[in-house]
Design a protein around this motif. Structure first.
Motif: not given
Length: 250
Positions: A31-32, A104-107, A126-128
């Motif tokens: 999640g976010g 998205g960053w953590l994934a 995604p917030a990389l």
């Protein structure tokens, strides 16, 4: 809804998760920022997985949802370790890792750390590198001064009655995990879904993210009328189709 279980981390904090057994590759949902595992996308994917007999797992990071810890004490590194703990300790076999916004960053970080457990990535807005590119870089001098002076910055949120709290440690520790600059060497399928009316993660950031991935099988889908959450029925349908298109290739 699946029963909540807990995974105890070495420091004693418990990470809440829900998992459904099934065929692999399974699906792991990340999640976010300040969201939890009961969101629309997570539950829709869980229902789709159950209908298809596919393994599925969702969880809450430290300081989120049903997990232990204070949100303000969380960092990208801590949440990455939570993600890896679930990937290794709960998920059986390879996974399509789905990450929304910060997820998205953590994934992506999890996939790079455990490529043998990753069959592909599906990233939603995604917030990389967001702590640096979308937070610190976008702050005013006044906001930076408050953060440096107080160690915390409180800002109104469009998604909650409670303000978002950003710690200085979140920013400084986040720099240790930035990956867009050096590029991302990842040879498995990557699918990115991005709304062009996203006020939080601009679509240009998704283009930057696609360019950072070095693998050839990387695709970006831009939704002209899409927002940040991408939780409308048509968005959910696209998400489910995208995830199972990767599962069907295995």
């Amino acid at each position: 809804m699946s029963d909540i279980q807990y995974l105890t981390r070495p420091d004693g904090h418990r990470i809440a998760y829900c998992t459904t057994p099934g065929a692999t590759p399974g699906v792991l949902f990340c999640g976010g920022f300040k969201s939890d595992m009961t969101g629309t996308k997570a539950l829709a994917l869980e229902a789709a997985a159950k209908a298809r007999g596919t393994a599925f797992t969702r969880f809450d990071y430290f300081g989120h949802g049903q997990s232990d810890g204070a949100f303000i004490e969380g960092t990208i590194g801590r949440w990455k370790e939570d993600t890896l703990a679930v990937l290794e300790g709960v998920c059986q076999g390879p996974q399509i890792i789905v990450g929304s916004s910060m997820g998205g960053w953590l994934a992506t970080l999890a996939a790079l750390a455990r490529p043998e457990k990753t069959a592909g990535l599906v990233l939603i807005a995604p917030a990389l590198d967001f702590t640096e590119d979308l937070m610190w870089a976008q702050m005013t001098e006044e906001q930076r001064a408050v953060l440096l002076r107080d160690g915390v910055l409180r800002e109104p949120s469009e998604y909650s009655d409670q303000p978002y709290e950003y710690s200085l440690k979140l920013i400084t520790e986040g720099r240790e995990h930035c990956i867009l600059g050096p590029g991302i060497v990842f040879d498995r399928p990557v699918r990115i879904l991005q709304g062009m009316r996203d006020p939080d993660v601009p679509w240009q950031h998704a283009v930057k993210t696609v360019e950072a991935f070095r693998g050839d099988d990387t695709r970006l889908t831009l939704l002209r009328d899409g927002d940040h959450r991408l939780s409308r029925p048509q968005d959910i349908e696209l998400l489910i189709e995208t995830v199972w298109s990767l599962i069907g290739r295995k």
